[in-house]
Design a protein around this motif. Structure first.
Motif, PDB file in Angstrom:
ATOM      1  N   UNK A  60      -4.772   3.709  -8.055  1.00 43.05           N
ATOM      2  CA  UNK A  60      -3.754   2.819  -8.646  1.00 43.05           C
ATOM      3  C   UNK A  60      -2.410   2.886  -7.912  1.00 43.05           C
ATOM      4  N   UNK A  61      -2.347   3.610  -6.809  1.00 41.25           N
ATOM      5  CA  UNK A  61      -1.087   3.743  -6.067  1.00 41.25           C
ATOM      6  C   UNK A  61      -0.728   2.398  -5.430  1.00 41.25           C
ATOM      7  N   UNK A  62       0.458   1.879  -5.748  1.00 45.15           N
ATOM      8  CA  UNK A  62       0.873   0.599  -5.169  1.00 45.15           C
ATOM      9  C   UNK A  62       1.577   0.818  -3.825  1.00 45.15           C
ATOM     10  N   UNK A  63       0.851   0.631  -2.731  1.00 50.85           N
ATOM     11  CA  UNK A  63       1.447   0.794  -1.401  1.00 50.85           C
ATOM     12  C   UNK A  63       0.786  -0.168  -0.430  1.00 50.85           C
ATOM     13  N   UNK A  64       1.595  -0.726   0.420  1.00 51.83           N
ATOM     14  CA  UNK A  64       1.119  -1.638   1.461  1.00 51.83           C
ATOM     15  C   UNK A  64       0.825  -0.845   2.733  1.00 51.83           C
ATOM     16  N   UNK A  65      -0.069  -1.338   3.582  1.00 50.29           N
ATOM     17  CA  UNK A  65      -0.280  -0.709   4.891  1.00 50.29           C
ATOM     18  C   UNK A  65       1.032  -0.716   5.686  1.00 50.29           C
ATOM     19  N   UNK A  66       1.161   0.230   6.609  1.00 48.43           N
ATOM     20  CA  UNK A  66       2.376   0.328   7.421  1.00 48.43           C
ATOM     21  C   UNK A  66       2.043   0.933   8.776  1.00 48.43           C
ATOM     22  N   UNK A  67       2.998   0.888   9.685  1.00 50.28           N
ATOM     23  CA  UNK A  67       2.857   1.459  11.025  1.00 50.28           C
ATOM     24  C   UNK A  67       3.659   2.747  11.084  1.00 50.28           C
ATOM     25  N   UNK A  68       3.116   3.735  11.789  1.00 48.11           N
ATOM     26  CA  UNK A  68       3.820   5.001  12.001  1.00 48.11           C
ATOM     27  C   UNK A  68       3.812   5.331  13.478  1.00 48.11           C
ATOM     28  N   UNK A  69       4.804   6.092  13.886  1.00 44.24           N
ATOM     29  CA  UNK A  69       4.837   6.644  15.237  1.00 44.24           C
ATOM     30  C   UNK A  69       5.018   8.151  15.122  1.00 44.24           C
TER      31      UNK A  69
END
Length: 180
Positions: A60-69
Motif C-alpha cells: 500500500x506504499x504510495x510511491x512513484x518510480x524514480x531515478x537514482x545515481x
C-alpha cells in the motif's frame, strides 16, 4: 525468527563500479557484490506469522518510480577511524520519502525504530574498532560517479549471517505505482 529489512537493489554494473573502490585499509571488511544495496528500513528479528501482514502493508506504499545515481563517497565516524565507508545516492528525497512511508506503515503494525536521521547510502565497507584511515580512498573517489539507475520496486530482504558477512535473500518485491 528471520532478520528482515526493506531495501533497494543496485544493478550489477553499478555494483562492479563500486567494487573498484576497494583498497587496503586496516580493519576493513569490504562488502561483496551480493551485499551491495540501499537499506530503506531495518525491521530486525520478526515473527514469521507477521510477514504476510507487513507485506500487505508494504503493497500500500504510495510511491512513484524514480531515478537514482550512486555518487561520491563518505563515511560514518571520522575518516581517520571510520565505522563505515559508503557511496552516496542522489537525489536523496525519493529514497527518504519511501523510507518515511515504510516507517509509518510498519509503526502502525507495532514496529519500533530509533530516531536517527535517515541517510540513504550503499555500504561499501565496515570497520573494526581499531581501523585504518579512509582519507586516501575519500580523496581518490570522493566525487566519483558510479552510475545511474531506475528504481521501480523495493524489496523485503532476509539477512542471515555468513562466513563472509551477511547473506541477503529477496523474500518479496514490491513494484512502485506506475511500474511495469
Amino acid at each position: 525468527m528471520p532478520r528482515l529489512f526493506f531495501g533497494l537493489e543496485v544493478p550489477a554494473a553499478i555494483r562492479q563500479n563500486l567494487l573498484r573502490v576497494k583498497a587496503p585499509v586496516d580493519g576493513a571488511r569490504w562488502q561483496g557484490a551480493d551485499q551491495l544495496h540501499i537499506t530503506l528500513l531495518f525491521l530486525g528479528r520478526t515473527e514469521e506469522e507477521r510477514i504476510v501482514t507487513l507485506c500487505d502493508a508494504a503493497r500500500r506504499i504510495p510511491a512513484e518510480p524514480f531515478e537514482l545515481a550512486a555518487v561520491g563517497l563518505g563515511c560514518f565516524g571520522q575518516a581517520r577511524s571510520p565505522r563505515n565507508l559508503w557511496a552516496g545516492v542522489q537525489p536523496a528525497a525519493p529514497v527518504a520519502g519511501l523510507h518515511g512511508a515504510l516507517k509509518g506503515q510498519m509503526q502502525s503494525l507495532g514496529f519500533f525504530f530509533d530516531s536517527r536521521v535517515f541517510r540513504p547510502h550503499i555500504t561499501l565497507a565496515r570497520f573494526r574498532r581499531q581501523s585504518g584511515s579512509v582519507e586516501r580512498v575519500l580523496a581518490d573517489h570522493g566525487e566519483s560517479v558510479f552510475g545511474q539507475f531506475p528504481v521501480s520496486q523495493f524489496v523485503l530482504f532476509e539477512s542471515k549471517p555468513g562466513a563472509s558477512g551477511s547473506v541477503y535473500t529477496a523474500l518479496e518485491r514490491f513494484p512502485l505505482q506506475g511500474a511495469d
